[in-house]
Design an enzyme around this catalytic site. Structure first.
Site, PDB file in Angstrom:
ATOM      1  N   ASP A 234       0.505   7.139  -7.175  1.00  0.00           N
ATOM      2  CA  ASP A 234       0.469   5.845  -7.860  1.00  0.00           C
ATOM      3  C   ASP A 234      -0.941   5.248  -7.896  1.00  0.00           C
ATOM      4  O   ASP A 234      -1.804   5.601  -7.091  1.00  0.00           O
ATOM      5  CB  ASP A 234       1.382   4.841  -7.126  1.00  0.00           C
ATOM      6  CG  ASP A 234       2.860   5.182  -7.312  1.00  0.00           C
ATOM      7  OD1 ASP A 234       3.162   6.267  -7.833  1.00  0.00           O
ATOM      8  OD2 ASP A 234       3.695   4.346  -6.925  1.00  0.00           O
ATOM      9  N   HIS A 285       2.867   2.922 -14.627  1.00  0.00           N
ATOM     10  CA  HIS A 285       2.952   2.089 -13.427  1.00  0.00           C
ATOM     11  C   HIS A 285       2.445   0.685 -13.741  1.00  0.00           C
ATOM     12  O   HIS A 285       1.927   0.002 -12.864  1.00  0.00           O
ATOM     13  CB  HIS A 285       2.136   2.747 -12.307  1.00  0.00           C
ATOM     14  CG  HIS A 285       2.362   2.169 -10.927  1.00  0.00           C
ATOM     15  ND1 HIS A 285       3.608   1.844 -10.441  1.00  0.00           N
ATOM     16  CD2 HIS A 285       1.483   1.880  -9.923  1.00  0.00           C
ATOM     17  CE1 HIS A 285       3.482   1.373  -9.206  1.00  0.00           C
ATOM     18  NE2 HIS A 285       2.208   1.369  -8.865  1.00  0.00           N
ATOM     19  N   HIS A 376      -0.915   7.863  -2.921  1.00  0.00           N
ATOM     20  CA  HIS A 376      -1.838   7.199  -3.845  1.00  0.00           C
ATOM     21  C   HIS A 376      -3.085   8.063  -3.970  1.00  0.00           C
ATOM     22  O   HIS A 376      -3.737   8.337  -2.951  1.00  0.00           O
ATOM     23  CB  HIS A 376      -2.176   5.791  -3.328  1.00  0.00           C
ATOM     24  CG  HIS A 376      -0.966   4.904  -3.257  1.00  0.00           C
ATOM     25  ND1 HIS A 376      -0.052   4.989  -2.231  1.00  0.00           N
ATOM     26  CD2 HIS A 376      -0.515   3.934  -4.102  1.00  0.00           C
ATOM     27  CE1 HIS A 376       0.920   4.101  -2.438  1.00  0.00           C
ATOM     28  NE2 HIS A 376       0.664   3.448  -3.564  1.00  0.00           N
TER      29      HIS A 376
END
Ligand code: NI
Length: 412
Positions: A234, A285, A376
């Site tokens: 993400d 996102h 991430h």
């Protein structure tokens, strides 16, 4: 006496011939010369039949009249669709002395598409029009299939053209200038320039914001019988760290899913393109990582669709998965965002610990077949963890798949 008898005989013959003629004349007037009650329903309109061979069938053998006109093409898939449609109409219940007709218009659109407009009508025994229905088919010769609205317009069309879609999906007809929509016999024309931002069809003659499509490198085949895990990253892409993550997956011949921020994708288009080329899935996102669960419709709409547009413009691909920022989902979000919301089953807390060994430990202690792992790709510590994790997991027999692949092989 002899002569007289002869006269009598010829008179009888003459009378018989005369009577015969009368009967024939009567038959002629009664039956053969009777005005055809269905005359104006026979035949078909010759106009607007640009393409296809005309097939015409009419009959009053039953106690009703029917006349069907439809096209025949050399494209087998299209022909079968047309035949199935006509067959359904023939099977419909008919009433005595009623009239049933079907006719069509056909258009050739940019050598790629064939669009058909069928018009079905029924009339009562007084020949009064009772019902008129339109039906469209749009065939793509390259894909060899009928197009659905979602093949033609991008995922945000329902929000953008809310009035057109309020009664469900309208029928549509591809034309060379644009698309004609049919909503309960109401017709609305939108030209291709007006539809540019929402166009999913890829054709050199139709304007679109889609980026050039990127050829995908051949990927390792997935064995559905072996364990698989979906890594998700993400908040990227990041020019310092995302490349390292991509290198690790390239070494191990695996795929992952990147839930990107539109704002960061805009600044790193080459990384996005590399993801697509190397077989990874691109996901949405939001634009700025706003908490959409606390936002109104405008915020959700902007954050979601702007990101779809950014990724579509860069990659030519429409993201098929959305991860809500903070994993937070509201009811309003579900009504606006037309994609599945993908959460996770293993949270590495990599953003918090920023510690490679603890990220590795978090994954290795909880991973199982079908896991969705949250990381991430914007942290070096996370990229270093991936360098260690992929060989370890591969040794244990894991395959690295995208969310799309996981949904296919491990449906929930
Ligand atoms: Ni996030």
């Amino acid at each position: 006496m002899k002569k007289k008898r002869h006269l009598k005989k010829s008179a009888i013959i003459s009378l018989a011939v005369l009577a015969g003629l009368c009967v024939l004349t009567l038959i002629y007037f009664l039956v053969l010369n009777k005005e055809d009650p269905y005359l104006k329903f026979r035949g078909y309109h010759k106009n607007h039949k640009e393409i296809g061979k005309v097939v015409h069938f009419e009959s009053d053998d039953q106690d009703y009249f029917e006349a069907y006109t439809y096209p025949k093409f050399k494209e087998a898939t299209l022909n079968n669709e047309i035949k199935a449609y006509v067959k359904e109409i023939k099977k419909e219940k008919k009433k005595e002395n009623y009239i049933y007709t079907l006719d069509y218009e056909s258009n050739k659109v940019f050598d790629t598409y064939i669009s058909l407009l069928f018009t079905k009508k029924s009339y009562n025994d007084k020949q009064k029009l009772l019902n008129k229905e339109s039906f469209t088919m749009n065939y793509d010769k390259n894909q060899k299939k009928l197009l659905k609205i979602k093949d033609v317009l991008r995922s945000n069309y329902k929000f953008q053209f809310a009035d057109l879609f309020k009664n469900g999906n309208p029928m549509f007809l591809l034309q060379t200038s644009g698309i004609r929509f049919y909503d309960h016999e109401q017709v609305k024309d939108l030209n291709y320039n007006d539809l540019k931002s929402w166009m999913a069809l890829k054709n050199p003659n139709i304007p679109s914001i889609a980026g050039a499509s990127i050829p995908v490198d051949s990927m390792a085949e997935i064995d559905p019988n072996r364990a698989m895990v979906a890594f998700t990253f993400d908040d990227g892409p990041n020019s310092n760290t995302t490349g390292q993550v991509l290198d690790a997956f390239a070494r191990e011949k695996g795929s992952a899913t990147f839930f990107m921020l539109g704002s960061r994708a805009l600044n790193n288009p080459e990384i996005v393109k590399r993801m697509v080329k190397e077989g990874h899935e691109i996901g949405n996102h939001s634009m700025s990582h706003a908490n959409l669960s606390k936002g109104d419709a405008t915020l959700i709409n902007n954050e979601f669709f702007q990101t779809q547009n950014v990724l579509y413009e860069i990659s030519g691909k429409e993201p098929k998965a959305f991860r809500p920022p903070y994993g937070a989902i509201s009811e309003l979000m579900k009504t606006i965002i037309p994609l599945p919301m993908t959460l996770w089953s293993v949270d590495t807390l990599d953003w918090k610990t920023r510690d490679t060994p603890s990220i590795v430990q978090a994954v290795m202690s909880r991973v199982q077949d079908g896991s969705i792992i949250l990381l991430h790709d914007i942290y070096g510590t996370s990229a270093n963890a991936i360098d260690l994790l992929l060989p370890k997991l591969k040794q244990q027999g894991y395959q690295f798949v995208t969310i799309d692949e996981l949904n296919r092989y491990r449906p929930k």
